[in-house]
Design an enzyme around this catalytic site. Structure first.
Site, short mmCIF file in Angstrom:
data_model
loop_
_atom_site.label_atom_id
_atom_site.label_comp_id
_atom_site.label_asym_id
_atom_site.label_seq_id
_atom_site.Cartn_x
_atom_site.Cartn_y
_atom_site.Cartn_z
N HIS A 132 0.82 -1.14 0.10
CA HIS A 132 0.05 -0.07 -0.02
C HIS A 132 0.71 1.22 0.11
O HIS A 132 0.70 2.15 -0.74
CB HIS A 132 -0.82 -0.14 1.45
CG HIS A 132 -1.72 1.15 1.43
ND1 HIS A 132 -2.99 1.43 0.96
CD2 HIS A 132 -1.30 2.53 2.12
CE1 HIS A 132 -3.37 2.61 1.21
NE2 HIS A 132 -2.52 3.01 2.01
N GLU A 133 1.78 1.26 0.83
CA GLU A 133 2.85 2.32 0.94
C GLU A 133 3.57 2.67 -0.33
O GLU A 133 3.87 3.70 -0.80
CB GLU A 133 3.87 2.40 2.18
CG GLU A 133 3.19 2.21 3.33
CD GLU A 133 2.21 3.41 3.61
OE1 GLU A 133 2.34 4.56 3.09
OE2 GLU A 133 1.16 3.37 4.66
N HIS A 136 1.59 4.52 -2.81
CA HIS A 136 1.46 5.93 -2.55
C HIS A 136 2.73 6.46 -3.33
O HIS A 136 2.50 7.57 -3.96
CB HIS A 136 1.54 6.18 -1.08
CG HIS A 136 0.24 5.99 -0.27
ND1 HIS A 136 -0.86 6.94 -0.82
CD2 HIS A 136 -0.24 5.34 0.82
CE1 HIS A 136 -1.83 6.62 0.12
NE2 HIS A 136 -1.20 5.82 1.14
N GLU A 197 -6.21 6.84 -0.84
CA GLU A 197 -5.97 5.83 0.00
C GLU A 197 -6.67 4.55 -1.00
O GLU A 197 -6.12 3.53 -0.90
CB GLU A 197 -6.81 5.71 1.25
CG GLU A 197 -6.23 6.73 2.19
CD GLU A 197 -4.98 6.13 2.47
OE1 GLU A 197 -4.43 4.96 2.60
OE2 GLU A 197 -3.85 7.30 2.46
N ASP A 201 -4.66 1.27 -2.18
CA ASP A 201 -5.18 -0.32 -1.90
C ASP A 201 -5.23 -0.85 -3.25
O ASP A 201 -4.80 -2.13 -3.11
CB ASP A 201 -6.60 -0.10 -1.44
CG ASP A 201 -6.62 0.48 0.08
OD1 ASP A 201 -5.54 0.26 0.68
OD2 ASP A 201 -7.62 1.07 0.36
#
Length: 483
Positions: A132-133, A136, A197, A201
């Site tokens: 997930h990070e 980003h 987010e 995801d």
């Protein structure tokens, strides 16, 4: 390498002539430019990431344990290899923190709080947060946020930089600062963040599955977080920096259905990492032993092995080295190439004044895993303990060239040069540690003083002068971010 591995913020004239100075950075810096009217360049993001990481090292308890660092970066590289739109190198860090969180920032830097690792149930859940990070970063969410908000006010861009740095040190306070600084309205900022987010995801889920992990782990961990917040007056920190409306859980759960659930065999490395982390950061508490007891209750082969390892580590740290060796030796005999066991047995041997055995074992291990940063650092440390200082210096020069942002290597180099009374080289290595922590003024002062210790060696004086000039340029360049 256990005595100095956790940083809560880490001769003769002939030798001076023959040994080069190795520096902690070798960056071709792009022009910063003006406030973004279009998305920041990759070069700008990498520069900002380098600046923020230096500030982070100086202000937060980054864990510099070589074995844990190797584990989290190996896991991260496995995910990055299956990610899309990767435009920067990635670096993964563990920060000692009793709040559950993780964050990513410019230049492919990802920081995982220690509590998050300890609170996950399996490696797929940990990998899901990391994926997930990574999402980003690859989707350039920070750059896009800065571009979007800079259209509102020409002063926002500079103010946002300070807010982001605050976010790294204190996520809750930092997000509040970013919201007040960047958002035209609080609702717009929240909506933009929620959109990011969900995108992270989706991207992370795809990466997770392609890397061989269970894609259902993403929704399982998010549900676990939601359950924790339901019975708490304050939600976990990660839900403050990564908003979790019901729609986000529903979306990721539905997307998981597009993948086949994978029954992943429990990872020994994951269990060992959790055991090591719990024991190291809770050395004077019982939290580490509570984790070991929970491993025994799981009663699978991997958790049972990790429980033995954890007990041996705890005994080593408390000075019961003979007992630690008795517990660890059967594990090492059955898996002689296991880096976790080799690292701990090295510490035990050094504590028992048997450095020659440690050196022999490490040299053999490095023939099979020559790129292992943990083994290289352990061998350098064993050389120093065995008074093989020149061998340590030689190894550490190669290491700091390949890993110029690892404070562990520079710290050992300071020790090795100190032992052979090579004062100028010792101070040069110390200056690199200061520079890595963003203390450019201090680093420059140390190097200026080092010139007085060169005994007139003009070659070394020239190298020190060149490094001072580099750091002065870096200091001037990064001053824009500190305003």
């Amino acid at each position: 390498m256990l005595k100095k591995v956790i940083a809560f913020t880490l001769s003769t004239s002939l030798l001076l002539q023959s040994t080069p100075i190795v520096y902690a950075d070798n960056i071709n810096l792009p022009d910063i430019g003006t406030a973004a009217a279009t998305t920041l360049s990759i070069g700008q993001e990498m520069e900002m990431g380098d600046y923020y990481m230096r500030m982070l090292r100086n202000s937060t308890p980054i864990i510099n344990d070589p074995v844990l660092n190797q584990y989290i970066n190996d896991l991260g590289k496995k995910l990055v290899a299956k990610s899309e739109s990767v435009k920067t190198p990635f670096h993964f860090y563990i920060m000692k923190s009793d709040v559950l969180n993780a964050f990513a920032f410019f230049g492919g830097n990802v920081v995982i709080h220690s509590k998050l690792i300890l609170d996950t149930d399996n490696e797929s859940q940990l990998a899901s947060v990391m994926a997930h990070e990574i999402g980003h970063v690859t989707q350039r969410h920070l750059a896009r946020a800065m571009e979007n908000q800079s259209r509102t006010s020409p002063y926002v861009w500079g103010a946002t930089l300070g807010s982001i740095l605050l976010t790294l040190a204190n996520p809750e306070a930092g997000m509040a600062a970013m919201t007040s600084t960047m958002a035209g309205s609080a609702q717009n900022m929240i909506s933009f963040t929620q959109s990011n987010e969900q995108e992270a995801d989706r991207v992370g889920l795809r990466t997770l599955s392609k890397a061989g992990f269970d894609p259902y782990a993403s929704s399982e961990f998010l549900q676990k977080l939601a359950d924790q917040s339901r019975f708490s007056s304050k939600p976990p920190e990660i839900l403050l920096t990564h908003p979790l409306p019901n729609s986000r859980i529903t979306d990721i759960r539905n997307r998981s259905l597009q993948y086949n659930k994978k029954n992943i065999t429990p990872s020994l490395n994951y269990y060992l990492a959790k055991a090591r982390l719990a024991i190291l950061i809770n050395n004077k508490k019982n939290a580490g032993q509570l984790l070991i007891q929970s491993y025994k209750k799981l009663n699978n082969e991997q958790s049972n092995i990790a429980a033995i390892y954890g007990n041996a580590l705890a005994d080593n740290l408390s000075g019961n080295n003979q007992k630690a060796k008795q517990q660890l030796q059967p594990l090492l005999d059955s898996d002689p190439n296991n880096i976790w066991y080799i690292d701990l047995m090295t510490d035990i041997d050094l504590a028992l004044n048997n450095s020659s055995a440690a050196i022999t074992r490490l040299q053999a291990a490095l023939k099979k895993a020559p790129d292992s940063s943990a083994l290289q650092l352990n061998l350098a440390n064993a050389y120093i303990k065995n008074k093989n200082y020149q061998q340590a210096v030689s190894l550490l020069h190669r290491y700091t060239f390949d890993h110029n942002d690892d404070i562990n290597g520079w710290d050992l180099l300071v020790t090795a040069y100190g032992k052979i009374r090579s004062r100028a080289q010792e101070m040069s290595a110390q200056a690199e540690i200061s520079a890595l922590r963003g203390n450019f003024k201090q680093a420059i002062t140390i190097l200026q003083n080092a010139k007085n210790q060169t005994k007139g060696n003009q070659a070394m004086i020239s190298k020190i002068d060149a490094r001072i000039n580099q750091l002065q340029q870096l200091q001037k360049r990064y001053a824009a971010y500190a305003r």
